[in-house]
Write a protein that holds these residues in place. Structure first.
Motif, PDB file in Angstrom:
ATOM      1  N   SER A 272       0.847  -1.194   0.000  1.00  0.00           N
ATOM      2  CA  SER A 272       0.000   0.000   0.000  1.00  0.00           C
ATOM      3  C   SER A 272       0.885   1.247   0.000  1.00  0.00           C
ATOM      4  CB  SER A 272      -0.907   0.001   1.230  1.00  0.00           C
ATOM      5  OG  SER A 272      -1.752   1.115   1.251  1.00  0.00           O
ATOM      6  N   PRO A 273       0.544   2.234  -0.823  1.00  0.00           N
ATOM      7  CA  PRO A 273      -0.575   2.214  -1.774  1.00  0.00           C
ATOM      8  C   PRO A 273      -0.192   1.513  -3.075  1.00  0.00           C
ATOM      9  CG  PRO A 273       0.540   4.321  -1.886  1.00  0.00           C
ATOM     10  CD  PRO A 273       1.233   3.544  -0.806  1.00  0.00           C
ATOM     11  N   LEU A 274      -1.216   1.047  -3.803  1.00  0.00           N
ATOM     12  CA  LEU A 274      -1.002   0.491  -5.132  1.00  0.00           C
ATOM     13  C   LEU A 274      -0.898   1.633  -6.145  1.00  0.00           C
ATOM     14  CD1 LEU A 274      -3.451  -2.546  -5.077  1.00  0.00           C
ATOM     15  CD2 LEU A 274      -1.003  -2.532  -4.652  1.00  0.00           C
ATOM     16  N   PRO A 275      -0.366   1.367  -7.339  1.00  0.00           N
ATOM     17  CA  PRO A 275      -0.175   2.448  -8.321  1.00  0.00           C
ATOM     18  C   PRO A 275      -1.452   3.226  -8.617  1.00  0.00           C
ATOM     19  CG  PRO A 275       0.961   0.472  -9.042  1.00  0.00           C
ATOM     20  CD  PRO A 275       0.154   0.077  -7.836  1.00  0.00           C
ATOM     21  N   SER A 276      -1.300   4.522  -8.757  1.00  0.00           N
ATOM     22  CA  SER A 276      -2.428   5.390  -9.095  1.00  0.00           C
ATOM     23  C   SER A 276      -2.760   5.254 -10.574  1.00  0.00           C
ATOM     24  CB  SER A 276      -2.086   6.844  -8.771  1.00  0.00           C
ATOM     25  OG  SER A 276      -1.001   7.273  -9.590  1.00  0.00           O
ATOM     26  N   LEU A 277      -3.844   5.880 -10.986  1.00  0.00           N
ATOM     27  CA  LEU A 277      -4.281   5.778 -12.377  1.00  0.00           C
ATOM     28  C   LEU A 277      -3.229   6.338 -13.330  1.00  0.00           C
ATOM     29  CD1 LEU A 277      -6.730   4.868 -14.090  1.00  0.00           C
ATOM     30  CD2 LEU A 277      -7.554   7.224 -13.976  1.00  0.00           C
ATOM     31  N   LYS A 278      -2.603   7.433 -12.979  1.00  0.00           N
ATOM     32  CA  LYS A 278      -1.636   8.063 -13.882  1.00  0.00           C
ATOM     33  C   LYS A 278      -0.387   7.211 -14.078  1.00  0.00           C
ATOM     34  CE  LYS A 278       0.680  10.877 -10.352  1.00  0.00           C
ATOM     35  NZ  LYS A 278       1.021  12.263  -9.920  1.00  0.00           N
ATOM     36  N   ASN A 279      -0.149   6.268 -13.165  1.00  0.00           N
ATOM     37  CA  ASN A 279       1.011   5.391 -13.274  1.00  0.00           C
ATOM     38  C   ASN A 279       0.679   4.045 -13.899  1.00  0.00           C
ATOM     39  OD1 ASN A 279       2.895   7.172 -12.089  1.00  0.00           O
ATOM     40  ND2 ASN A 279       2.114   6.667 -10.051  1.00  0.00           N
ATOM     41  N   ARG A 280      -0.523   3.947 -14.452  1.00  0.00           N
ATOM     42  CA  ARG A 280      -0.945   2.712 -15.120  1.00  0.00           C
ATOM     43  C   ARG A 280      -0.960   2.985 -16.624  1.00  0.00           C
ATOM     44  NH1 ARG A 280      -4.092  -1.042 -11.500  1.00  0.00           N
ATOM     45  NH2 ARG A 280      -3.626  -0.293  -9.377  1.00  0.00           N
ATOM     46  N   THR A 281      -0.027   2.387 -17.333  1.00  0.00           N
ATOM     47  CA  THR A 281       0.182   2.718 -18.749  1.00  0.00           C
ATOM     48  C   THR A 281      -0.629   1.868 -19.710  1.00  0.00           C
ATOM     49  OG1 THR A 281       2.099   1.256 -18.778  1.00  0.00           O
ATOM     50  CG2 THR A 281       2.494   3.587 -18.314  1.00  0.00           C
ATOM     51  N   PHE A 282      -1.141   0.734 -19.243  1.00  0.00           N
ATOM     52  CA  PHE A 282      -1.969  -0.110 -20.102  1.00  0.00           C
ATOM     53  C   PHE A 282      -3.434   0.288 -19.965  1.00  0.00           C
ATOM     54  CE2 PHE A 282       1.316  -3.587 -19.143  1.00  0.00           C
ATOM     55  CZ  PHE A 282       2.083  -3.243 -20.261  1.00  0.00           C
ATOM     56  N   LEU A 283      -4.127   0.368 -21.098  1.00  0.00           N
ATOM     57  CA  LEU A 283      -5.570   0.596 -21.033  1.00  0.00           C
ATOM     58  C   LEU A 283      -6.249  -0.612 -20.410  1.00  0.00           C
ATOM     59  CD1 LEU A 283      -8.190   2.143 -21.760  1.00  0.00           C
ATOM     60  CD2 LEU A 283      -8.118   0.955 -23.974  1.00  0.00           C
ATOM     61  N   ALA A 284      -5.947  -1.800 -20.935  1.00  0.00           N
ATOM     62  CA  ALA A 284      -6.560  -3.035 -20.435  1.00  0.00           C
ATOM     63  C   ALA A 284      -5.610  -4.194 -20.708  1.00  0.00           C
ATOM     64  CB  ALA A 284      -7.909  -3.277 -21.097  1.00  0.00           C
ATOM     65  N   PHE A 285      -5.827  -5.300 -19.973  1.00  0.00           N
ATOM     66  CA  PHE A 285      -4.900  -6.433 -20.049  1.00  0.00           C
ATOM     67  C   PHE A 285      -5.649  -7.736 -19.867  1.00  0.00           C
ATOM     68  CE2 PHE A 285      -2.628  -9.353 -17.080  1.00  0.00           C
ATOM     69  CZ  PHE A 285      -1.766  -9.923 -17.997  1.00  0.00           C
ATOM     70  N   PHE A 286      -5.169  -8.777 -20.587  1.00  0.00           N
ATOM     71  CA  PHE A 286      -5.646 -10.141 -20.346  1.00  0.00           C
ATOM     72  C   PHE A 286      -4.553 -11.125 -20.714  1.00  0.00           C
ATOM     73  CE2 PHE A 286      -7.360 -14.206 -21.812  1.00  0.00           C
ATOM     74  CZ  PHE A 286      -8.038 -14.597 -20.668  1.00  0.00           C
ATOM     75  N   ALA A 287      -4.445 -12.186 -19.915  1.00  0.00           N
ATOM     76  CA  ALA A 287      -3.598 -13.329 -20.247  1.00  0.00           C
ATOM     77  C   ALA A 287      -4.275 -14.569 -19.698  1.00  0.00           C
ATOM     78  CB  ALA A 287      -2.195 -13.175 -19.655  1.00  0.00           C
ATOM     79  N   GLY A 288      -4.448 -15.583 -20.546  1.00  0.00           N
ATOM     80  CA  GLY A 288      -5.099 -16.799 -20.091  1.00  0.00           C
ATOM     81  C   GLY A 288      -5.271 -17.797 -21.215  1.00  0.00           C
ATOM     82  N   GLY A 289      -5.763 -18.983 -20.861  1.00  0.00           N
ATOM     83  CA  GLY A 289      -5.907 -20.061 -21.826  1.00  0.00           C
ATOM     84  C   GLY A 289      -7.084 -19.867 -22.765  1.00  0.00           C
ATOM     85  N   ARG A 290      -7.069 -20.633 -23.837  1.00  0.00           N
ATOM     86  CA  ARG A 290      -8.141 -20.600 -24.849  1.00  0.00           C
ATOM     87  C   ARG A 290      -9.278 -21.515 -24.388  1.00  0.00           C
ATOM     88  NH1 ARG A 290      -8.107 -19.032 -30.406  1.00  0.00           N
ATOM     89  NH2 ARG A 290      -5.904 -18.476 -30.123  1.00  0.00           N
ATOM     90  N   HIS A 291      -9.940 -21.101 -23.341  1.00  0.00           N
ATOM     91  CA  HIS A 291     -10.973 -21.927 -22.728  1.00  0.00           C
ATOM     92  C   HIS A 291     -12.356 -21.389 -23.048  1.00  0.00           C
ATOM     93  CE1 HIS A 291      -7.744 -22.663 -19.387  1.00  0.00           C
ATOM     94  NE2 HIS A 291      -7.494 -23.354 -20.485  1.00  0.00           N
ATOM     95  N   GLY A 292     -13.300 -22.281 -23.328  1.00  0.00           N
ATOM     96  CA  GLY A 292     -14.687 -21.882 -23.514  1.00  0.00           C
ATOM     97  C   GLY A 292     -14.935 -21.186 -24.837  1.00  0.00           C
ATOM     98  N   PRO A 293     -16.156 -20.673 -25.042  1.00  0.00           N
ATOM     99  CA  PRO A 293     -16.538 -20.075 -26.325  1.00  0.00           C
ATOM    100  C   PRO A 293     -16.182 -18.604 -26.492  1.00  0.00           C
ATOM    101  CG  PRO A 293     -18.452 -20.209 -24.893  1.00  0.00           C
ATOM    102  CD  PRO A 293     -17.327 -20.848 -24.136  1.00  0.00           C
ATOM    103  N   ILE A 294     -15.890 -17.873 -25.404  1.00  0.00           N
ATOM    104  CA  ILE A 294     -15.700 -16.422 -25.481  1.00  0.00           C
ATOM    105  C   ILE A 294     -14.246 -16.050 -25.749  1.00  0.00           C
ATOM    106  CG2 ILE A 294     -15.856 -14.256 -24.179  1.00  0.00           C
ATOM    107  CD1 ILE A 294     -18.331 -15.362 -22.791  1.00  0.00           C
ATOM    108  N   TYR A 315      -1.013 -16.769 -23.390  1.00  0.00           N
ATOM    109  CA  TYR A 315      -0.280 -17.020 -22.155  1.00  0.00           C
ATOM    110  C   TYR A 315       0.867 -16.020 -22.101  1.00  0.00           C
ATOM    111  CZ  TYR A 315      -2.783 -21.422 -21.506  1.00  0.00           C
ATOM    112  OH  TYR A 315      -3.759 -22.362 -21.318  1.00  0.00           O
ATOM    113  N   LEU A 316       1.180 -15.562 -20.891  1.00  0.00           N
ATOM    114  CA  LEU A 316       2.293 -14.622 -20.766  1.00  0.00           C
ATOM    115  C   LEU A 316       3.608 -15.304 -21.131  1.00  0.00           C
ATOM    116  CD1 LEU A 316       1.890 -12.503 -17.497  1.00  0.00           C
ATOM    117  CD2 LEU A 316       1.914 -11.693 -19.850  1.00  0.00           C
TER     118      LEU A 316
END
Length: 446
Positions: A272-294, A315-316
């Protein structure tokens, strides 16, 4: 910390419609089991005990309704007494919720059936994607006689009855992967319920309506479906809370999926504290397996397309840290996998990253009291091709507002040892309490 016991938890019924403005209607269930008691004296004693329990619940309903209708000054007194200082917009009706929670702490009692032995009963996983099964039963069973808490050793004082059976361990020890046959799982769980039914009068008097089970495993709904009374009447606390697979929001409890690899919160997310919004450079992120229909649709449009701003990985790559990506992201993509729930929702909340939920038929955890649109974003599968543009168009002020909601709701998604007020263990208990409040038991006419 090492966890001595683990298993899976289960819960019980809901709150009155006027409390949370949800159109839930739970039919009153007439008790029919006193005929199973051996004598008229037993019947009279049973009637008296049930009357006491129902009077206790009626008092709680009255006080919650009174709080919901209270003046602004009285509402502030309730919130101050509960120690609420952060935003309350994350709740559907904050005063009703906190009064209900207060009444739960004062009154709610759960009896844990003692029948059965590990590894299928009284124990469950604590260090994997099914963590909530083991930790819930561990924390409920660790409560000692005469100590504060929801557990009671007197079944006649109980408002709800818990079946401490682990579906995850049932699959681990009783399922033959080569058979693709659920029958042994259903039969084993059914045998356990039959033992409870034969040994105790409580299931039979309500057809299981004041009993609950908990399952983090995806197959929890299917195993429970093999026991008709449990499936139709009992409270099922499920991670796989999918309305297209028989989940009933007015009766069942949606619970968060939590993945703790070593039994503890990831250390990167506890600073604490975790990074503020201005220190977050990625808009959005995902990493994971090719599971399910979505997820295949997500990968088709966004995998490896914009790794500097909108990183989507199947996968990362080796050497990259998953949690560091969460902490550098403003929004965290949470698409369903094989089933609707995902541990990424809780992980995003821990990282103070706004969850972007991409799912169909998913009843979100604690949605009877939480307003998810105040701390998350829901996106339809059809909008995946335009996902980056949609999220880029969000004003920074709106993302910051949602992040403030995430910070306020975080305590409800954290497992503590021992449990703390408003944490995930107690929020699950509260969800069962709500459903028990909405179940009005009537004694049979003599």
């Amino acid at each position: 910390m090492m966890h001595k016991k683990c298993s899976f938890f289960i819960l019980n019924l809901t709150i009155c419609v006027f409390l949370y403005t949800i159109g839930f209607a739970v039919e009153a269930i007439k008790l029919n089991s006193l005929r199973h008691l051996s004598s008229s004296n037993d019947e009279q004693n049973g009637d008296h005990r049930l009357e006491q329990i129902e009077r206790d619940l009626a008092t709680a309903r009255y006080l919650i309704k009174k709080a919901a209708m209270s003046t602004e000054n009285n509402s502030m007194l309730i919130l101050n007494e509960m120690g609420v200082s952060s935003t309350t917009r994350i709740y559907r009706n904050p005063v009703s919720f906190f009064e209900s929670y207060r009444q739960m702490e004062k009154r709610f009692k759960v009896y844990v059936y003692e029948e059965g032995e590990p590894p299928l009963v009284h124990r469950g996983p604590c260090k994997n994607i099914y963590t909530i099964e083991g930790r819930f039963i561990e924390q409920l069973e660790m409560l000692q006689p005469h100590a504060p808490g929801a557990r009671t050793w007197d079944p006649h004082r109980a408002h709800a009855y818990f079946l401490p059976f682990s579906v995850a361990d049932l699959v681990k020890y009783a399922y033959d992967k080569s058979s693709h046959d659920f029958t042994p799982l259903i039969a084993t769980f059914g045998d356990y319920v039959q033992v409870v039914m034969r040994k105790h009068p409580f299931w039979n008097r309500t057809a299981g309506a004041d009993h609950f089970m908990l399952a983090a495993h995806d197959w929890g709904p299917y195993v429970s479906k093999g026991i008709p009374e449990l499936y139709s009447n009992s409270i099922r606390a499920l991670c796989n809370a999918n309305t297209s697979e028989g989940f009933v929001p007015s009766k069942d409890v949606p619970i968060p999926r939590i993945n703790l690899y070593d039994g503890s919160m990831p250390s990167q997310l506890t600073v604490s504290p975790l990074p503020s919004l201005k220190n977050r450079t990625f808009l959005a992120f995902f990493a994971g397996g090719r599971h399910g229909p979505i997820r295949p649709i997500l990968f088709e449009h966004w995998k490896d397309r914009d790794l500097e701003y909108f990183p989507v990985y199947e996968y990362l790559p080796v050497g990259l840290d998953y949690y560091s990506f969460l902490l550098r992201s403003r929004l965290c993509l949470c698409p369903s996998g094989f089933e609707v729930s995902s541990p990424r929702i809780a992980e995003a909340i821990w990282a103070e990253c706004v969850p972007v939920i991409i799912s169909e038929g998913y009843v979100l955890p604690f949605s009877d009291v939480l307003q998810w649109n105040e701390f998350s974003i829901s996106v339809s599968v059809a909008d995946i091709p335009n996902l980056r543009d949609m999220l880029t168009a969000l004003p920074e002020e709106e993302i910051e507002r949602l992040r403030e909601g995430v910070k306020a709701v975080k305590k409800h998604f954290v497992l503590n040892q021992p449990p703390k007020r408003f944490d995930v263990f107690n929020m699950i208990l509260h969800s069962v309490w709500l459903r028990r409040l909405n179940l009005r038991l009537r004694l049979p006419s003599m």
